[in-house]
Design a protein around this motif. Structure first.
Motif, PDB file in Angstrom:
ATOM      1  N   ALA A 117     -31.188  17.896  -3.109  1.00  0.00           N
ATOM      2  CA  ALA A 117     -31.425  18.890  -2.059  1.00  0.00           C
ATOM      3  C   ALA A 117     -30.115  19.411  -1.488  1.00  0.00           C
ATOM      4  O   ALA A 117     -29.957  20.607  -1.224  1.00  0.00           O
ATOM      5  N   ARG A 118     -29.144  18.500  -1.280  1.00  0.00           N
ATOM      6  CA  ARG A 118     -27.846  18.943  -0.748  1.00  0.00           C
ATOM      7  C   ARG A 118     -27.139  19.848  -1.753  1.00  0.00           C
ATOM      8  O   ARG A 118     -26.512  20.845  -1.365  1.00  0.00           O
ATOM      9  N   ASP A 119     -27.236  19.497  -3.041  1.00  0.00           N
ATOM     10  CA  ASP A 119     -26.611  20.341  -4.062  1.00  0.00           C
ATOM     11  C   ASP A 119     -27.257  21.721  -4.113  1.00  0.00           C
ATOM     12  O   ASP A 119     -26.610  22.710  -4.497  1.00  0.00           O
ATOM     13  N   ALA A 120     -28.553  21.797  -3.746  1.00  0.00           N
ATOM     14  CA  ALA A 120     -29.259  23.079  -3.756  1.00  0.00           C
ATOM     15  C   ALA A 120     -28.988  23.896  -2.504  1.00  0.00           C
ATOM     16  O   ALA A 120     -29.549  24.984  -2.343  1.00  0.00           O
ATOM     17  N   LEU A 176     -36.609  11.296   0.033  1.00  0.00           N
ATOM     18  CA  LEU A 176     -37.071  12.452  -0.736  1.00  0.00           C
ATOM     19  C   LEU A 176     -37.305  13.631   0.191  1.00  0.00           C
ATOM     20  O   LEU A 176     -37.636  13.476   1.366  1.00  0.00           O
ATOM     21  N   VAL A 177     -37.124  14.818  -0.376  1.00  0.00           N
ATOM     22  CA  VAL A 177     -37.321  16.069   0.357  1.00  0.00           C
ATOM     23  C   VAL A 177     -38.342  16.909  -0.401  1.00  0.00           C
ATOM     24  O   VAL A 177     -38.255  17.057  -1.629  1.00  0.00           O
ATOM     25  N   VAL A 178     -39.293  17.461   0.325  1.00  0.00           N
ATOM     26  CA  VAL A 178     -40.315  18.330  -0.265  1.00  0.00           C
ATOM     27  C   VAL A 178     -39.873  19.779  -0.094  1.00  0.00           C
ATOM     28  O   VAL A 178     -39.473  20.201   1.003  1.00  0.00           O
ATOM     29  N   ARG A 179     -39.953  20.523  -1.170  1.00  0.00           N
ATOM     30  CA  ARG A 179     -39.660  21.942  -1.082  1.00  0.00           C
ATOM     31  C   ARG A 179     -40.790  22.730  -1.752  1.00  0.00           C
ATOM     32  O   ARG A 179     -41.484  22.225  -2.643  1.00  0.00           O
ATOM     33  N   PRO A 209     -34.860  14.333  -4.680  1.00  0.00           N
ATOM     34  CA  PRO A 209     -34.012  13.415  -3.902  1.00  0.00           C
ATOM     35  C   PRO A 209     -33.077  14.176  -2.965  1.00  0.00           C
ATOM     36  O   PRO A 209     -32.794  15.360  -3.152  1.00  0.00           O
ATOM     37  N   VAL A 210     -32.607  13.487  -1.974  1.00  0.00           N
ATOM     38  CA  VAL A 210     -31.715  14.095  -0.993  1.00  0.00           C
ATOM     39  C   VAL A 210     -30.435  14.639  -1.627  1.00  0.00           C
ATOM     40  O   VAL A 210     -29.998  15.746  -1.292  1.00  0.00           O
TER      41      VAL A 210
END
Length: 558
Positions: A77-80, A93-96, A73-74
């Motif tokens: 992703a921001r926390d990462a 959603l964000v793909v990494r 989830p976004v």
């Protein structure tokens, strides 16, 4: 319908369905382990891409192998630390992607996550290479030139062929160097230790005459001088080999353009997977898997092979089988054929059944306290007093691990053998006695051979359990890394006092104590697959022997 229920057919189908589900689950588990483990050895494509915002001049080039992808989830992703565009909602959603970028000596980390929205299009440069090194993990980059004693000897078109030939030469020198260090130097070290212990024993002997003591000490000193001279000769050979091993250097560039000098003596394998054909990739796959099975571990067990663990597991299981077989069979024969039936015998059988349910770690604690501290310490006091306070058998070792496993599996062998003896019809015994055979002859020439398949069944169950045990072995003889095998060319050839590696403990160590989790993950699956295959091979061997014995005695009885 009522007649169908009374016929018992539903229960037959229920049992068949349960067996089918169990088989599917087992095959599925083995398939999962095989896919996750074996895929690690396939030469993956090396990709190159840019991360960041090139228009604003912010970004970096990344090269490596794609490991896996995940969708997050976004907010996560921001926390990462991922720069998420403001137009994305929290529900998006964000793909990494996890990239094995190697070059730990340059970048400081082997693996890194990169968000797809920050990545440019992936490229697969054909000249990108992967170097498997003995230290600092894998290296990804481009070969530039090969340097020998400060002079460039290969670059450009013939660089890769020269690099491969010199890597093969370096590996040959490394194996020769390891052979001298472990075999030749090991023999000299063992002889020097024997001379030291002999000298210490003579000095402690109150009954030896002074003249004889001086003569013996003189011979020992002469022998020590000869060994020291031989050691210095080997030391010179080792120095020459080391100079030859680290003579050549590869100058390569990482994706950022930085040049790195790598000694060829530190390289195990060099490959350009993007330029390999399908058949060449298959050959590379087989070679990497064989290197894993036949090699030694490196990098805190997160790289290299598992041969010492395979050898230690097989040696320990075979030694355990040799110990538990006579004791288990003789105990079962006594309980079934000779012991008087009564409350005491029933109590003994209950105790045997209860021993089969005791947690394995309890056996490990017992082995540590009784076998190592009590029995091993007593052996050191009686026969190896000259080596004290350094223990010989008073420390965890192969023999104590095998004895502990033998004690652990003893109830299984006793119960299986007793059941086999109980299935022999009494008419067989009566017929033998009627023909004039004694009770002992009837037992050993008629009953025991017919019960041999049941004994082998007990051994099959014992081998399967012993090969997979981990908890007790951590206390009585299995270690993270054993520098030498328990079998070598030095007398007495089989060293029962050495510690060993074990596949089960290797899986635990790599999976739960590894400093590099991502690098260890595929090795856990691969090692587990090898352990399962090893157990299957051992069991199939025992089953084959059992079936052969069954057919032989069945033909003899006919």
């Amino acid at each position: 319908m009522k007649r169908w229920w009374k016929s018992g057919a539903p229960w037959v189908w229920l049992n068949a369905g349960a067996v089918a589900v169990s088989i599917i689950m087992v095959l599925g588990l083995i398939g999962l382990i095989a896919v996750r483990g074996l895929s690690h050895f396939y030469p993956s494509e090396i990709v190159e891409f840019q991360v960041g915002d090139p228009e604003r001049g912010i970004g970096q080039m990344v090269m490596g192998e794609h490991v896996r992808s995940e969708t997050i989830p976004v907010p996560v992703a921001r926390d990462a630390g991922i720069a998420v565009p403001p137009e994305l909602d929290n529900d998006d959603l964000v793909v990494r992607h996890l990239i094995k970028q190697g070059n730990r000596d340059v970048t400081g980390q082997d693996f890194a996550w990169y968000a797809e929205l920050q990545m440019s299009e992936w490229q697969a440069p054909p000249d990108a290479m992967r170097l498997e090194r003995r230290e600092w993990g894998d290296f990804y980059g481009y070969p530039l030139r090969v340097v020998e004693d400060g002079e460039v000897v290969a670059e450009g078109e013939g660089l890769w062929e020269a690099l491969q030939s010199r890597v093969d030469r370096a590996n040959t020198l490394f194996r020769e160097l390891r052979r001298i260090e472990r075999n030749d130097v090991g023999v000299i070290s063992a002889d020097m230790e024997a001379m030291r212990l002999r000298e210490r024993a003579l000095q402690r002997d109150p009954n030896i005459a002074p003249e004889a003591l001086q003569a013996e000490l003189g011979q020992i000193q002469e022998r020590q001088a000869e060994l020291q001279e031989a050691f210095q000769t080997l030391r010179g050979e080792i120095d020459i080999l080391r100079d030859e091993l680290y003579r050549d250097t590869l100058v390569a560039s990482v994706v950022s353009g930085q040049e790195v000098a790598i000694r060829l003596g530190d390289i195990v394998r060099a490959v350009q997977p993007n330029s390999l054909s399908l058949s060449a990739k298959a050959v590379e796959y087989v070679q990497q898997f064989w290197a894993f099975v036949s090699g030694e571990p490196r990098e805190a067990n997160t790289a290299g092979g598992i041969f010492p663990a395979i050898f230690g597991t097989v040696t320990m299981v075979l030694l355990m089988s040799m110990i538990v077989s006579p004791f288990g069979v003789l105990a079962a024969i006594y309980l079934r054929e000779y012991a008087r039936q009564g409350p005491l015998l029933r109590l003994i059988r209950i105790s045997v059944y209860n021993l089969a349910g005791v947690p394995s770690i309890v056996y490990g604690v017992f082995g540590l306290g009784f076998f190592i501290y009590t029995l091993g310490g007593s052996i050191d006091d009686l026969f190896y007093a000259d080596r004290l306070p350094s223990p010989t058998f008073g420390s965890p070792a192969l023999i104590w691990a095998s004895l502990t496993l033998a004690l652990l599996t003893l109830p299984v062998v006793i119960v299986s053998t007793e059941e086999g003896l109980a299935r022999i019809p009494s008419s067989v015994r009566h017929g033998s006695l009627a023909l004039g055979a004694t009770k002992s002859e009837t037992l050993w020439k008629v009953v025991v051979p017919l019960a041999t398949p049941a004994m082998m069944t007990g051994m099959i169950l014992a081998i399967a359990r012993a090969a997979g045990e981990v908890a007790p072995l951590m206390l009585v003889g299995v270690v993270k890394l054993a520098p030498t095998l328990p079998v070598d060319g030095t007398f007495p050839f089989i060293h029962l006092d050495r510690q060993i590696m074990h596949l089960g403990f290797h899986i635990y160590d790599v999976g739960f104590q590894s400093p590099n989790v991502e690098a260890a993950r595929p090795l856990v699956y691969a090692t587990a697959l090898v352990l399962v295959i090893l157990i299957i091979v051992l069991n199939l061997t025992a089953i084959s022997i059992r079936n052969r014995l069954r057919e032989r005695y069945r033909a003899a009885s006919d």
